[in-house]
Design a protein around this motif. Structure first.
Motif, PDB file in Angstrom:
ATOM      1  N   MET A   1     -15.411   5.178  -0.583  1.00 23.47           N
ATOM      2  CA  MET A   1     -14.930   3.844  -0.193  1.00 23.47           C
ATOM      3  C   MET A   1     -14.904   2.897  -1.383  1.00 23.47           C
ATOM      4  O   MET A   1     -13.923   2.188  -1.616  1.00 23.47           O
ATOM      5  N   TRP A   2     -16.010   2.886  -2.143  1.00 25.35           N
ATOM      6  CA  TRP A   2     -16.074   1.990  -3.298  1.00 25.35           C
ATOM      7  C   TRP A   2     -15.018   2.364  -4.336  1.00 25.35           C
ATOM      8  O   TRP A   2     -14.423   1.495  -4.990  1.00 25.35           O
ATOM      9  N   THR A   3     -14.771   3.664  -4.488  1.00 23.74           N
ATOM     10  CA  THR A   3     -13.735   4.110  -5.423  1.00 23.74           C
ATOM     11  C   THR A   3     -12.375   3.567  -5.025  1.00 23.74           C
ATOM     12  O   THR A   3     -11.607   3.087  -5.868  1.00 23.74           O
ATOM     13  N   SER A   4     -12.067   3.616  -3.723  1.00 22.11           N
ATOM     14  CA  SER A   4     -10.785   3.114  -3.234  1.00 22.11           C
ATOM     15  C   SER A   4     -10.668   1.614  -3.446  1.00 22.11           C
ATOM     16  O   SER A   4      -9.605   1.102  -3.835  1.00 22.11           O
ATOM     17  N   LEU A   5     -11.759   0.882  -3.193  1.00 19.36           N
ATOM     18  CA  LEU A   5     -11.730  -0.572  -3.366  1.00 19.36           C
ATOM     19  C   LEU A   5     -11.538  -0.955  -4.833  1.00 19.36           C
ATOM     20  O   LEU A   5     -10.772  -1.868  -5.153  1.00 19.36           O
ATOM     21  N   ILE A   6     -12.242  -0.255  -5.711  1.00 21.88           N
ATOM     22  CA  ILE A   6     -12.107  -0.538  -7.148  1.00 21.88           C
ATOM     23  C   ILE A   6     -10.692  -0.227  -7.618  1.00 21.88           C
ATOM     24  O   ILE A   6     -10.079  -1.004  -8.360  1.00 21.88           O
ATOM     25  N   SER A   7     -10.151   0.917  -7.186  1.00 19.01           N
ATOM     26  CA  SER A   7      -8.786   1.299  -7.563  1.00 19.01           C
ATOM     27  C   SER A   7      -7.786   0.262  -7.080  1.00 19.01           C
ATOM     28  O   SER A   7      -6.877  -0.143  -7.824  1.00 19.01           O
ATOM     29  N   ALA A   8      -7.952  -0.181  -5.820  1.00 24.53           N
ATOM     30  CA  ALA A   8      -7.041  -1.188  -5.270  1.00 24.53           C
ATOM     31  C   ALA A   8      -7.134  -2.499  -6.042  1.00 24.53           C
ATOM     32  O   ALA A   8      -6.112  -3.159  -6.298  1.00 24.53           O
ATOM     33  N   ALA A   9      -8.343  -2.881  -6.427  1.00 18.73           N
ATOM     34  CA  ALA A   9      -8.522  -4.124  -7.186  1.00 18.73           C
ATOM     35  C   ALA A   9      -7.863  -4.034  -8.557  1.00 18.73           C
ATOM     36  O   ALA A   9      -7.201  -4.981  -9.012  1.00 18.73           O
ATOM     37  N   VAL A  10      -8.030  -2.889  -9.226  1.00 19.65           N
ATOM     38  CA  VAL A  10      -7.427  -2.693 -10.552  1.00 19.65           C
ATOM     39  C   VAL A  10      -5.910  -2.724 -10.452  1.00 19.65           C
ATOM     40  O   VAL A  10      -5.219  -3.414 -11.229  1.00 19.65           O
ATOM     41  N   ILE A 150      -3.746  24.077 -10.983  1.00 18.26           N
ATOM     42  CA  ILE A 150      -4.602  23.451 -12.007  1.00 18.26           C
ATOM     43  C   ILE A 150      -6.063  23.453 -11.575  1.00 18.26           C
ATOM     44  O   ILE A 150      -6.958  23.739 -12.374  1.00 18.26           O
ATOM     45  N   GLY A 151      -6.329  23.096 -10.323  1.00 16.83           N
ATOM     46  CA  GLY A 151      -7.706  23.054  -9.825  1.00 16.83           C
ATOM     47  C   GLY A 151      -8.556  21.951 -10.421  1.00 16.83           C
ATOM     48  O   GLY A 151      -9.707  22.196 -10.802  1.00 16.83           O
ATOM     49  N   PRO A 152      -8.043  20.693 -10.493  1.00 15.45           N
ATOM     50  CA  PRO A 152      -8.855  19.615 -11.081  1.00 15.45           C
ATOM     51  C   PRO A 152     -10.030  19.260 -10.186  1.00 15.45           C
ATOM     52  O   PRO A 152     -10.000  19.474  -8.970  1.00 15.45           O
ATOM     53  N   SER A 153     -11.061  18.698 -10.785  1.00 20.92           N
ATOM     54  CA  SER A 153     -12.163  18.170  -9.985  1.00 20.92           C
ATOM     55  C   SER A 153     -11.692  16.906  -9.272  1.00 20.92           C
ATOM     56  O   SER A 153     -10.683  16.297  -9.659  1.00 20.92           O
ATOM     57  N   LEU A 154     -12.418  16.497  -8.250  1.00 20.00           N
ATOM     58  CA  LEU A 154     -12.063  15.276  -7.531  1.00 20.00           C
ATOM     59  C   LEU A 154     -12.076  14.074  -8.474  1.00 20.00           C
ATOM     60  O   LEU A 154     -11.183  13.226  -8.425  1.00 20.00           O
ATOM     61  N   ALA A 155     -13.075  14.005  -9.359  1.00 19.04           N
ATOM     62  CA  ALA A 155     -13.181  12.872 -10.277  1.00 19.04           C
ATOM     63  C   ALA A 155     -11.974  12.808 -11.216  1.00 19.04           C
ATOM     64  O   ALA A 155     -11.390  11.739 -11.431  1.00 19.04           O
ATOM     65  N   THR A 156     -11.586  13.953 -11.775  1.00 19.41           N
ATOM     66  CA  THR A 156     -10.432  13.990 -12.677  1.00 19.41           C
ATOM     67  C   THR A 156      -9.162  13.614 -11.939  1.00 19.41           C
ATOM     68  O   THR A 156      -8.320  12.861 -12.451  1.00 19.41           O
ATOM     69  N   TYR A 157      -9.022  14.124 -10.734  1.00 22.93           N
ATOM     70  CA  TYR A 157      -7.851  13.808  -9.911  1.00 22.93           C
ATOM     71  C   TYR A 157      -7.759  12.299  -9.669  1.00 22.93           C
ATOM     72  O   TYR A 157      -6.689  11.693  -9.819  1.00 22.93           O
ATOM     73  N   LEU A 158      -8.876  11.665  -9.294  1.00 22.40           N
ATOM     74  CA  LEU A 158      -8.872  10.238  -8.991  1.00 22.40           C
ATOM     75  C   LEU A 158      -8.580   9.407 -10.238  1.00 22.40           C
ATOM     76  O   LEU A 158      -7.831   8.427 -10.184  1.00 22.40           O
ATOM     77  N   VAL A 159      -9.157   9.797 -11.368  1.00 24.01           N
ATOM     78  CA  VAL A 159      -8.897   9.080 -12.622  1.00 24.01           C
ATOM     79  C   VAL A 159      -7.428   9.184 -12.991  1.00 24.01           C
ATOM     80  O   VAL A 159      -6.780   8.188 -13.356  1.00 24.01           O
ATOM     81  N   TYR A 160      -6.882  10.401 -12.872  1.00 19.19           N
ATOM     82  CA  TYR A 160      -5.461  10.561 -13.215  1.00 19.19           C
ATOM     83  C   TYR A 160      -4.584   9.737 -12.287  1.00 19.19           C
ATOM     84  O   TYR A 160      -3.612   9.109 -12.729  1.00 19.19           O
ATOM     85  N   GLU A 161      -4.896   9.725 -10.999  1.00 16.18           N
ATOM     86  CA  GLU A 161      -4.076   8.980 -10.043  1.00 16.18           C
ATOM     87  C   GLU A 161      -4.017   7.493 -10.400  1.00 16.18           C
ATOM     88  O   GLU A 161      -2.954   6.872 -10.319  1.00 16.18           O
ATOM     89  N   VAL A 162      -5.147   6.920 -10.762  1.00 18.94           N
ATOM     90  CA  VAL A 162      -5.169   5.501 -11.117  1.00 18.94           C
ATOM     91  C   VAL A 162      -4.354   5.261 -12.395  1.00 18.94           C
ATOM     92  O   VAL A 162      -3.535   4.337 -12.461  1.00 18.94           O
ATOM     93  N   ILE A 163      -4.546   6.090 -13.407  1.00 24.31           N
ATOM     94  CA  ILE A 163      -3.809   5.924 -14.661  1.00 24.31           C
ATOM     95  C   ILE A 163      -2.323   6.192 -14.454  1.00 24.31           C
ATOM     96  O   ILE A 163      -1.459   5.509 -15.031  1.00 24.31           O
ATOM     97  N   PHE A 164      -1.999   7.164 -13.613  1.00 22.72           N
ATOM     98  CA  PHE A 164      -0.603   7.449 -13.255  1.00 22.72           C
ATOM     99  C   PHE A 164       0.048   6.207 -12.655  1.00 22.72           C
ATOM    100  O   PHE A 164       1.153   5.814 -13.038  1.00 22.72           O
ATOM    101  N   GLN A 165      -0.641   5.564 -11.699  1.00 23.88           N
ATOM    102  CA  GLN A 165      -0.085   4.370 -11.063  1.00 23.88           C
ATOM    103  C   GLN A 165       0.044   3.223 -12.061  1.00 23.88           C
ATOM    104  O   GLN A 165       1.053   2.493 -12.071  1.00 23.88           O
ATOM    105  N   LEU A 166      -0.971   3.037 -12.904  1.00 24.11           N
ATOM    106  CA  LEU A 166      -0.907   1.971 -13.914  1.00 24.11           C
ATOM    107  C   LEU A 166       0.240   2.215 -14.888  1.00 24.11           C
ATOM    108  O   LEU A 166       0.967   1.281 -15.250  1.00 24.11           O
ATOM    109  N   GLY A 167       0.395   3.467 -15.318  1.00 26.80           N
ATOM    110  CA  GLY A 167       1.477   3.801 -16.230  1.00 26.80           C
ATOM    111  C   GLY A 167       2.845   3.566 -15.607  1.00 26.80           C
ATOM    112  O   GLY A 167       3.764   3.055 -16.259  1.00 26.80           O
ATOM    113  N   THR A 168       2.975   3.924 -14.327  1.00 29.77           N
ATOM    114  CA  THR A 168       4.248   3.737 -13.628  1.00 29.77           C
ATOM    115  C   THR A 168       4.581   2.259 -13.482  1.00 29.77           C
ATOM    116  O   THR A 168       5.732   1.835 -13.684  1.00 29.77           O
ATOM    117  N   LEU A 169       3.592   1.455 -13.143  1.00 25.02           N
ATOM    118  CA  LEU A 169       3.807   0.007 -13.062  1.00 25.02           C
ATOM    119  C   LEU A 169       4.219  -0.563 -14.415  1.00 25.02           C
ATOM    120  O   LEU A 169       5.156  -1.366 -14.510  1.00 25.02           O
TER     121      LEU A 169
END
Length: 285
Positions: A1-10, A150-169
């Motif tokens: 939950m906190w991860t989602s809130l932080i991602s949304a805030a960023v 690829i088989g990424p870990s959950l942490a790597t997946y979440l980090v990439y998703e946030v950076i992917f969205q930031l890069g796209t914006l």
């Protein structure tokens, strides 16, 4: 939950900041009124968010769970040291998105969906949200293959998703950066000028610059094109350049209708570039 809130805030902070900056320092002059485009693009964004929430994210999370339980994926090979696995997974995620983006331009079924993103007559932050729900639904199948192999870990997946969205914006924004700064950034990252060329009405330019986060995938695949001045770029798709093409209903239904010839201008000839400057790999102002 906190991860989602932080991602949304960023992401929310980034959206507001880029929106204000691109109003203050525009890279290209707009062809259409902002209010009308915002209505269309944000409606696309709401539908896209629902599609991702109901289809894409559950599929991605289920695939992540399966690869974790079964210890499956390329990054789990013994030849890759544990410390390098997050880096390898991050790079492979970005590389496979390059291939997926390129497939969306090359395969007719995918292109008729992805094309809706491209016939926005202007390119700015709001274009980031303009993806057809059909394209996103198809991407869930890609996610199964991507994450499964690829088989990424959950942490790597979440980090990439946030950076992917930031890069796209960032690279969809109409933000004018100092050219010296952007020439440094574009060596590693996709920038507004680089992606602006990708949204050109010239077919050869649209079929270039596919990268999302790291720009070097285009250099490695020889699909980079940087030497086009921004004032020389006409954004959109020639065959879908009429005002009615960008009305909400027509945009949503476009992939399900008989497709027009995408590239001719009104005179029947395809758009060509005659005013490129310097070498293809050197960013023009």
């Amino acid at each position: 939950m906190w991860t989602s809130l932080i991602s949304a805030a960023v992401l929310g902070t980034c959206i507001i900041t880029l929106f204000l900056l691109e109003r203050a320092f525009p890279l290209r002059q707009a062809k259409r009124a902002l209010a009308g485009r915002l209505t269309v693009n944000l409606t696309f964004g709401i539908i896209a968010f629902a599609t991702v929430s109901l289809i894409v994210r559950p599929v991605a999370e289920a695939t992540l769970g399966w690869t974790s339980t079964n210890e499956f994926g390329l990054i789990r090979l013994h030849m890759i040291p544990d410390a390098l696995r997050p880096v390898a997974a991050f790079l492979l995620m970005d590389l496979t998105f390059y291939w997926w983006h390129r497939a969306n331009h090359r395969l007719p079924l995918l292109w008729r969906l992805h094309n809706v993103h491209h016939f926005d007559p202007d390119l700015d932050l709001s274009t980031t949200f303009r993806f057809h729900f059909g394209e996103l639904a198809f991407s869930s199948a890609f996610r199964v293959v991507q994450i499964g192999l690829i088989g990424p870990s959950l942490a790597t997946y979440l980090v990439y998703e946030v950076i992917f969205q930031l890069g796209t914006l960032f690279h969809h924004s109409n933000l004018r950066l100092p050219i010296r700064v952007e020439r440094i950034l574009v060596r590693f990252l996709v920038t507004p000028r680089m992606h602006g060329i990708h949204h050109s009405q010239v077919k050869e330019e649209t079929n270039a610059n596919y990268s999302t986060v790291f720009s070097f995938w285009d250099r490695l695949h020889r699909t980079v094109r940087l030497n086009v001045p921004q004032e020389a770029i006409n954004i959109g798709i020639p065959g879908y350049a009429e005002p009615q093409d960008n009305r909400l209903g027509n945009s949503l239904l476009a992939p399900f209708r008989l497709q027009r010839d995408y590239w001719p201008r009104e005179d029947g000839h395809g758009s060509r570039r005659t005013n490129a400057t310097g070498k293809p790999g050197q960013l023009a102002p």
